[in-house]
Design a protein around this motif. Structure first.
Motif, mmCIF file in Angstrom:
data_model
loop_
_atom_site.group_PDB
_atom_site.id
_atom_site.type_symbol
_atom_site.label_atom_id
_atom_site.label_comp_id
_atom_site.label_asym_id
_atom_site.label_seq_id
_atom_site.Cartn_x
_atom_site.Cartn_y
_atom_site.Cartn_z
ATOM 1 N N ALA A 78 -21.196 70.929 97.725
ATOM 2 C CA ALA A 78 -19.992 70.479 98.470
ATOM 3 C C ALA A 78 -19.218 71.407 98.703
ATOM 4 O O ALA A 78 -18.561 71.652 99.714
ATOM 5 N N THR A 79 -19.020 72.089 97.666
ATOM 6 C CA THR A 79 -18.010 73.569 97.870
ATOM 7 C C THR A 79 -18.427 74.389 98.993
ATOM 8 O O THR A 79 -17.815 74.857 99.688
ATOM 9 N N GLU A 80 -19.959 74.775 98.902
ATOM 10 C CA GLU A 80 -20.330 75.596 100.002
ATOM 11 C C GLU A 80 -20.154 75.058 101.450
ATOM 12 O O GLU A 80 -19.793 75.912 102.194
ATOM 13 N N LEU A 81 -20.400 73.885 101.591
ATOM 14 C CA LEU A 81 -20.250 73.156 102.874
ATOM 15 C C LEU A 81 -18.828 73.277 103.068
ATOM 16 O O LEU A 81 -18.342 73.689 104.338
ATOM 17 N N ALA A 82 -17.746 73.193 102.136
ATOM 18 C CA ALA A 82 -16.399 73.198 102.577
ATOM 19 C C ALA A 82 -15.954 74.686 102.951
ATOM 20 O O ALA A 82 -15.345 74.810 103.836
ATOM 21 N N ALA A 83 -16.711 75.612 102.152
ATOM 22 C CA ALA A 83 -16.309 76.887 102.538
ATOM 23 C C ALA A 83 -16.799 77.128 103.856
ATOM 24 O O ALA A 83 -16.155 78.070 104.818
ATOM 25 N N SER A 154 -2.984 74.831 99.343
ATOM 26 C CA SER A 154 -1.672 74.172 98.929
ATOM 27 C C SER A 154 -1.737 74.054 97.318
ATOM 28 O O SER A 154 -0.664 73.806 96.807
ATOM 29 N N ALA A 155 -3.037 74.593 96.856
ATOM 30 C CA ALA A 155 -2.941 74.181 95.248
ATOM 31 C C ALA A 155 -4.177 75.214 94.781
ATOM 32 O O ALA A 155 -4.999 75.685 95.684
ATOM 33 N N PHE A 156 -3.942 75.523 93.396
ATOM 34 C CA PHE A 156 -5.078 76.313 93.057
ATOM 35 C C PHE A 156 -6.327 75.633 92.513
ATOM 36 O O PHE A 156 -6.061 74.220 91.821
ATOM 37 N N GLY A 157 -7.424 76.062 92.697
ATOM 38 C CA GLY A 157 -8.807 75.120 92.047
ATOM 39 C C GLY A 157 -9.603 74.914 93.254
ATOM 40 O O GLY A 157 -9.927 75.679 94.189
ATOM 41 N N PRO A 158 -10.335 73.695 93.238
ATOM 42 C CA PRO A 158 -11.645 73.588 94.033
ATOM 43 C C PRO A 158 -10.761 73.475 95.603
ATOM 44 O O PRO A 158 -9.890 73.096 95.745
ATOM 45 N N LEU A 159 -12.076 73.941 96.358
ATOM 46 C CA LEU A 159 -11.530 73.769 97.820
ATOM 47 C C LEU A 159 -11.240 72.244 98.371
ATOM 48 O O LEU A 159 -10.450 72.316 99.152
ATOM 49 N N GLY A 160 -12.134 71.451 97.717
ATOM 50 C CA GLY A 160 -11.803 69.975 98.184
ATOM 51 C C GLY A 160 -10.859 69.221 97.125
ATOM 52 O O GLY A 160 -10.720 68.061 97.378
ATOM 53 N N GLY A 161 -10.227 69.888 96.232
ATOM 54 C CA GLY A 161 -9.100 69.556 95.534
ATOM 55 C C GLY A 161 -9.879 68.550 94.192
ATOM 56 O O GLY A 161 -11.188 68.363 94.326
ATOM 57 N N PRO A 162 -9.061 67.927 93.626
ATOM 58 C CA PRO A 162 -7.810 67.973 93.371
ATOM 59 C C PRO A 162 -7.206 69.302 92.762
ATOM 60 O O PRO A 162 -8.073 69.937 91.896
ATOM 61 N N GLY A 163 -6.328 70.091 93.267
ATOM 62 C CA GLY A 163 -5.925 71.344 92.755
ATOM 63 C C GLY A 163 -4.854 70.918 91.588
ATOM 64 O O GLY A 163 -4.218 70.227 91.293
ATOM 65 N N PHE A 213 -7.946 82.043 99.173
ATOM 66 C CA PHE A 213 -9.379 81.648 99.258
ATOM 67 C C PHE A 213 -9.912 82.673 98.549
ATOM 68 O O PHE A 213 -9.846 83.981 98.911
ATOM 69 N N VAL A 214 -10.882 82.644 97.491
ATOM 70 C CA VAL A 214 -11.603 83.516 96.878
ATOM 71 C C VAL A 214 -12.965 83.080 96.893
ATOM 72 O O VAL A 214 -13.509 82.047 96.602
ATOM 73 N N GLU A 215 -13.902 84.074 97.094
ATOM 74 C CA GLU A 215 -15.302 84.071 97.251
ATOM 75 C C GLU A 215 -15.842 83.954 95.817
ATOM 76 O O GLU A 215 -16.777 83.220 95.509
ATOM 77 N N TRP A 216 -15.546 84.941 94.929
ATOM 78 C CA TRP A 216 -15.727 84.798 93.403
ATOM 79 C C TRP A 216 -17.081 85.461 93.401
ATOM 80 O O TRP A 216 -17.371 86.214 92.603
ATOM 81 N N ASP A 217 -18.304 85.347 94.162
ATOM 82 C CA ASP A 217 -19.540 85.954 94.104
ATOM 83 C C ASP A 217 -20.046 86.509 95.443
ATOM 84 O O ASP A 217 -21.229 86.513 95.608
ATOM 85 N N LEU A 218 -19.058 87.684 96.000
ATOM 86 C CA LEU A 218 -19.362 88.439 96.811
ATOM 87 C C LEU A 218 -19.890 89.652 96.515
ATOM 88 O O LEU A 218 -19.363 90.586 96.528
ATOM 89 N N ALA A 239 -16.934 79.253 95.493
ATOM 90 C CA ALA A 239 -15.273 79.811 96.058
ATOM 91 C C ALA A 239 -14.492 78.902 95.550
ATOM 92 O O ALA A 239 -14.573 77.418 95.339
ATOM 93 N N PHE A 240 -13.394 79.166 95.667
ATOM 94 C CA PHE A 240 -12.142 78.100 95.128
ATOM 95 C C PHE A 240 -10.662 79.055 95.495
ATOM 96 O O PHE A 240 -10.660 80.167 96.101
ATOM 97 N N TYR A 241 -9.491 78.160 95.427
ATOM 98 C CA TYR A 241 -8.347 78.994 95.589
ATOM 99 C C TYR A 241 -7.865 79.446 94.353
ATOM 100 O O TYR A 241 -7.471 78.892 93.353
ATOM 101 N N GLY A 242 -7.488 80.667 94.383
ATOM 102 C CA GLY A 242 -6.981 81.450 93.208
ATOM 103 C C GLY A 242 -6.516 82.916 93.546
ATOM 104 O O GLY A 242 -5.755 83.096 94.527
ATOM 105 N N ASP A 243 -6.642 83.755 92.545
ATOM 106 C CA ASP A 243 -6.167 85.192 92.770
ATOM 107 C C ASP A 243 -7.089 86.175 93.401
ATOM 108 O O ASP A 243 -8.179 86.166 92.917
ATOM 109 N N PRO A 244 -6.921 86.723 94.295
ATOM 110 C CA PRO A 244 -7.761 87.604 95.056
ATOM 111 C C PRO A 244 -8.337 88.755 94.346
ATOM 112 O O PRO A 244 -9.521 89.250 94.395
#
Length: 321
Positions: A78-83, A154-163, A213-218, A239-244
């Motif tokens: 689900a995260t990959e599809l959202a990304a 808008s928040a830190f954490g999963p692309l689909g929330g909850p953040g 947006f951070v990929e983390w696995d690039l 991927a998730f929302y966090g610190d580059p």
């Protein structure tokens, strides 16, 4: 790469999946020459398909329901599809998704198909390239990473929330998830030491106030190249929302065993890290290397050299803090 999370399918099921995604007229008529498993990934099984009209696609299938995965991997597809949906709106080259199925009636797992990109895997051929070619591509990876990080949430954490509202809360939660995963499977780690170091240095996380947006696995293995240029980035399930600064390209700034980060940093356009940023990066390296050690157990990975290398990096990361 071999892993117990790979949910391989029979030819009959693969034909049914093709029919659902592309229509019955596209189901190949051959025996096995139309399907080939792609073996580079560690988590999802992936197949290269050639349809009846010659169109080529990649099919990815999530792990089987009965296989225990790590906490952060539970909604990986689900995260990959959202990304991919997010990145399709940018200039960053990613595969086009053709069809996704979450019904779990053909296969008791989520799956999707995307357009196949005819290119070389940078991680596979990197050692065959000249130092100059490697440097040029590492610069491109840095620039691509910066483009990804330009997206904000808008928040830190999963692309689909909850953040959550703060990066400190998000990162410490990510770390605690991995530690709980390790404890659940009795992985030999210094849990008290990791938690103590995270608590001591957590105030540095408060410098991060915008969820990027951070990929983390690039890593190079998730970069496809053709004629010396990047043509596609793949595998976006972490991927998730966090610190580059948590991105893979920055790992080697504090752990030299991961390579030379100079070209990546030049492509990213990043000045030298400040002391608080170096501390944050050491925290992220501890999280990464702890994850590497724990995931070896969940994936059933038995390669002694790879496992020993991961544990050595974990030991370095722990000592660095």
């Amino acid at each position: 790469m071999e892993s117990i999370t790979k949910n391989r399918q029979s030819l009959a099921t693969l034909r049914a999946m093709v029919a659902r995604a592309y229509g019955p007229d596209q189901v190949p008529s051959g025996t096995t020459e139309w399907v080939h498993e792609l073996g580079h990934g560690w988590f999802n099984v992936a197949y290269r398909l050639r349809l009846r009209d010659g169109y080529q696609a990649v099919l990815k299938v999530a792990p089987p329901a009965g296989v225990e995965v790590m906490t952060y991997e539970r909604r990986a597809m689900a995260t990959e599809l959202a990304a991919l949906a997010l990145l399709a709106q940018t200039s960053v080259p990613v595969p086009r998704v053709d069809f996704a199925d979450t019904s779990r009636d053909l296969v008791y797992a989520d799956w999707f198909v995307m357009r196949y990109v005819d290119a070389d895997n940078y991680g596979v051929i990197r050692s065959s390239l000249s130092p100059c070619e490697q440097e040029q591509l590492d610069v491109e990876v840095g620039a691509a990473t910066r483009s990804l990080n330009a997206l904000t949430g808008s928040a830190f954490g999963p692309l689909g929330g909850p953040g959550v509202p703060t990066w400190r809360q998000c990162f410490l939660g990510l770390l605690e998830d991995v530690l709980h995963d390790g404890e659940r499977r009795a992985v030999d780690l210094d849990y008290a030491g990791i938690r103590a170091r995270a608590k001591t240095h957590a105030h540095h996380l408060d410098e991060v106030t915008t969820p990027h947006f951070v990929e983390w696995d690039l890593w190079p293995s998730n970069v496809l190249i053709r004629d010396g240029r990047i043509v596609c980035l793949i595998d976006h399930e972490r991927a998730f929302y966090g610190d580059p600064l948590i991105e893979a390209g920055f790992v080697a700034t504090q752990l030299p065993a991961f390579g030379n980060p100079t070209a990546f940093l030049r492509g990213y356009g990043r000045p030298p890290l400040t002391e608080p940023e170096r501390t944050r990066r050491r925290l992220y390296n501890l999280y990464l290397t702890t994850t590497m050690v724990v995931e070896a157990v969940y994936r059933g990975r038995t390669d002694p050299d790879r496992n020993a290398w991961a544990r050595a990096r974990y030991t370095e990361a722990l000592a660095a803090l």
